[in-house]
Design a protein around this motif. Sequence first.
Motif, PDB file in Angstrom:
ATOM      1  N   LYS A   1     -18.805   2.663   3.558  1.00  0.00           N
ATOM      2  CA  LYS A   1     -20.247   3.049   4.130  1.00  0.00           C
ATOM      3  C   LYS A   1     -20.749   3.920   3.425  1.00  0.00           C
ATOM      4  CE  LYS A   1     -17.449   3.540   8.532  1.00  0.00           C
ATOM      5  NZ  LYS A   1     -16.625   4.400   9.720  1.00  0.00           N
TER       6      LYS A   1
ATOM      7  N   GLN B   1       0.900  -1.340   0.239  1.00  0.00           N
ATOM      8  CA  GLN B   1       0.380   0.547   0.333  1.00  0.00           C
ATOM      9  C   GLN B   1       0.626   1.116   0.392  1.00  0.00           C
ATOM     10  OE1 GLN B   1      -2.901   0.120  -0.068  1.00  0.00           O
ATOM     11  NE2 GLN B   1      -3.452  -1.481  -0.541  1.00  0.00           N
TER      12      GLN B   1
ATOM     13  N   SER C   1      -5.955   4.723  -0.454  1.00  0.00           N
ATOM     14  CA  SER C   1      -5.277   4.181   1.494  1.00  0.00           C
ATOM     15  C   SER C   1      -6.792   3.763   1.834  1.00  0.00           C
ATOM     16  CB  SER C   1      -5.006   5.881   1.640  1.00  0.00           C
ATOM     17  OG  SER C   1      -6.608   6.514   2.236  1.00  0.00           O
ATOM     18  N   GLU C   2      -6.543   2.934   2.470  1.00  0.00           N
ATOM     19  CA  GLU C   2      -6.999   2.226   3.903  1.00  0.00           C
ATOM     20  C   GLU C   2      -8.357   2.885   4.093  1.00  0.00           C
ATOM     21  OE1 GLU C   2      -7.332  -1.190   3.954  1.00  0.00           O
ATOM     22  OE2 GLU C   2      -5.547  -0.932   2.913  1.00  0.00           O
ATOM     23  N   GLU C   3      -8.425   4.407   4.605  1.00  0.00           N
ATOM     24  CA  GLU C   3      -9.454   5.525   4.807  1.00  0.00           C
ATOM     25  C   GLU C   3     -10.708   5.451   4.133  1.00  0.00           C
ATOM     26  OE1 GLU C   3      -5.939   5.106   7.370  1.00  0.00           O
ATOM     27  OE2 GLU C   3      -6.208   6.231   5.589  1.00  0.00           O
ATOM     28  N   GLU C   4     -10.160   5.825   2.645  1.00  0.00           N
ATOM     29  CA  GLU C   4     -10.591   6.168   1.513  1.00  0.00           C
ATOM     30  C   GLU C   4     -11.533   4.890   0.917  1.00  0.00           C
ATOM     31  OE1 GLU C   4      -8.075   9.480  -0.953  1.00  0.00           O
ATOM     32  OE2 GLU C   4      -7.767   7.743  -0.866  1.00  0.00           O
ATOM     33  N   LYS C   5     -10.847   3.720   1.173  1.00  0.00           N
ATOM     34  CA  LYS C   5     -11.228   3.015   0.684  1.00  0.00           C
ATOM     35  C   LYS C   5     -12.956   2.102   2.005  1.00  0.00           C
ATOM     36  CE  LYS C   5      -8.070   0.153   0.515  1.00  0.00           C
ATOM     37  NZ  LYS C   5      -7.044  -0.760   0.937  1.00  0.00           N
ATOM     38  N   LEU C   6     -12.382   2.281   3.017  1.00  0.00           N
ATOM     39  CA  LEU C   6     -13.546   2.479   4.230  1.00  0.00           C
ATOM     40  C   LEU C   6     -14.697   3.454   3.855  1.00  0.00           C
ATOM     41  CD1 LEU C   6     -14.903   0.955   6.678  1.00  0.00           C
ATOM     42  CD2 LEU C   6     -13.132   2.996   7.991  1.00  0.00           C
ATOM     43  N   ARG C   7     -13.550   4.875   3.781  1.00  0.00           N
ATOM     44  CA  ARG C   7     -15.474   5.612   3.339  1.00  0.00           C
ATOM     45  C   ARG C   7     -16.706   4.873   1.854  1.00  0.00           C
ATOM     46  NH1 ARG C   7     -15.628   9.340  -0.300  1.00  0.00           N
ATOM     47  NH2 ARG C   7     -13.423   9.231  -0.947  1.00  0.00           N
TER      48      ARG C   7
END
Length: 751
Positions: free
Chosen positions: A262, A25, A253-259
């Motif tokens: 959801k 990543q 990023s992982e944060e963008e994927k999580l967003r």
Amino acid sequence: MGYVKNFGIMTVVGFSFYFLPVQAQYPPSNTLALTSEEKAFVDAHPEVVLGGGVSFAPFVMQNEFGEIVGFDKDITDLIQEKTGLTIRFKLGIWKIIQKKARVKELDGLTAAGLSEDKKQYFNATTPYITLTSFIIVKKGNPAKIYSLNDLGGKRAALQEENQIFDSILRPYAENIKVFHFDTLTDVLRSIVSNETDFTILDESAFYLAFTIGLGQFIEAVIPVGPPFDVAFQLRNDRPELVSIFNKGLRGISEEEKLRLRKKWMLSRPIIKDQDRNILLTPEEAAYLDQKGFINVCAAPYYMPYLDIADSRRLNGMAKEYYDLLQKRIGVQFVFLPATSSAEALKMLQNGESDVILMTEIPAGSVENLKFTTPYLNFHYVIATTGDKLFINDFANQLDKSYAVIKGSSVVPKLIRNYPVINLVKVDTISEGLTKLKDGEVFGYIDTYAAIGHAIQKEFISGVKIAGQIPMVLELGAATRRNDSNLASIFQKAVESLTEDDQRKIYNNWIAVKYEKGIDYGLVWKVLLGASLFSGIILIWNRQLYAAKRETHEAMAELSIAQAQLKKKNEELKHLAITDRLTGLFNRMKLDQSLKMETKRFERYGRPVSIILMDIDYFKKINDTYGHQAGDEVLKTVSAILTDNLRQIDVIGRWGGEEFLIICPETDLECACGIAEKLRKTVESHDFGLDIAVTCSFGAAAIASNENDSDFIQKADDALYMAKENGRNRVESARAEIRAPSKDLLSRKFPV
């Protein structure tokens, strides 16, 4: 060829998907460094057009304002932001869109599955999501589909051009009646209206189902087929294009994927975090978040341990462990019933399931499998009728007959440890206990748990536990060895089980409970008598108390001393039969085992073979690298033998650099095959030395009128022949050269 036309919505009912694939990543940034060729491509192509189906919800779809929205749209927006590439979508009838992409009228396809036929037209990007297919049925499962074996004769609803799912379906049952529909909406409506019995869709179908008001009327019952990847398929005459897309995907990023998850994917019901009381590493937590659910298979064993009811539902102690482990791990379990242990193992190995819930823990390691520590341990005991005396030494009772369940794992252990034992094999515990009560056998051998459950369930009287044998049934969970995260997670979950957890399960299935009415008139009489009597003995009790305390302290000290003595005796017993350097059995234990197998052959005529092996040029290793290096070679070879031989084989150090392997239930040809496998394993192992380490092998099978000395001599002669013929080879006592033929190497040897 997208993975499905008109594809629907992500997960609900406890199922999920894997997001972007496991890979390095890169830190997110607004722009990524492009090569000069990639920059030139972006400048020369102001717009890239991807084709998709008219209703690939929630991946790409048109909203009420005619705008393209969806999961893939947001993914490509991030790629645009990070690479400077402009990406536009063109939606239409999926079949036509695919044809346009093949002739390069479009730059590629969105939300497309990976398949061989696409490779002649497209370059696939790194997968950006992994999905799992499920059998979807009407709520309540009126068609009673609990496994893939139940699909025969049922009515399947599939969407036109749904080639991937059709190929998944066909291998399981050729007599399935298939009905094709134009849209996924029509497919789901046919399920709810009972026009068809089931369909095969991935998790995203539930988004569409809830959008059209059918979400509460359908459910997923079992996963089917392996997980599959979804990627962008880009025209193969522009290699820079796929390179730019992959860089953009890596930059998310992982944060963008999580967003995005959801935003577009319906949430799934999972166990609350506060219920998860095992400490996971960040990698393990991420693994569970991506996986979403765990496929758990189990095969019928026998009660009270595990049974699978007619409705394919889990029963017995296994069901309570299933619920506990699911709660501790904190993700949804999906139960997959198997008809046998062999089928459960096959399901685990081919990826249909992730874990076998309850299986026996082997003595050594098993290739490709990882076992937890056992969460159920039960000693094997002897049940007799009430008139029999307690059995202190089972070895002195071998002249009696004992019933035992046919196929039980304790049978080979009993035969191996007590070759002269007289066993009467039965199909069920009930049959064994009946033979016991009728006097057909002296005793019945099983675990206390199984016998106690049978006595309680069938109200059997006149039976008691009369003794214990030195064998233990150990049950735990098994995962694939290469799935290290899941293996670690299940081990932690097993370790989290408390004594209180175990006691509750034990009491639910094994403890016999007695209930009796109360005679209150009798109670008052007893209380009156007790009060008078207590006054008389009060003074006496005070006098006895001091003496009792002294006695208790003395008994406690004696108990500690006895425990220490027992432990020391066990250690001495272990040392007496173990080679100190390698940890294998020593010459004395091998002699005992060989005599026992020889007697077993004389009594029952069952085949047995031995393999005598010797490390080639071992003196040269000691002379060149020193005795410490030689010791390490001996220990490594010992480990190789332990890891690659069967549970029933007896392995030991015969002396120096020689090892003896005793192979029960094995003919000469099979023994030669086992030896050849060991030879190749040792030869290919890296011992960290500048010279190769190899071994020579001599195999022999016992013959009539041979004693153990004759038996060993034959194997020794064969080993000598292997040395004479060039070493690093297998010779048999028949003086035939054992070349590693394809037939020999491919043969499956008994386990």
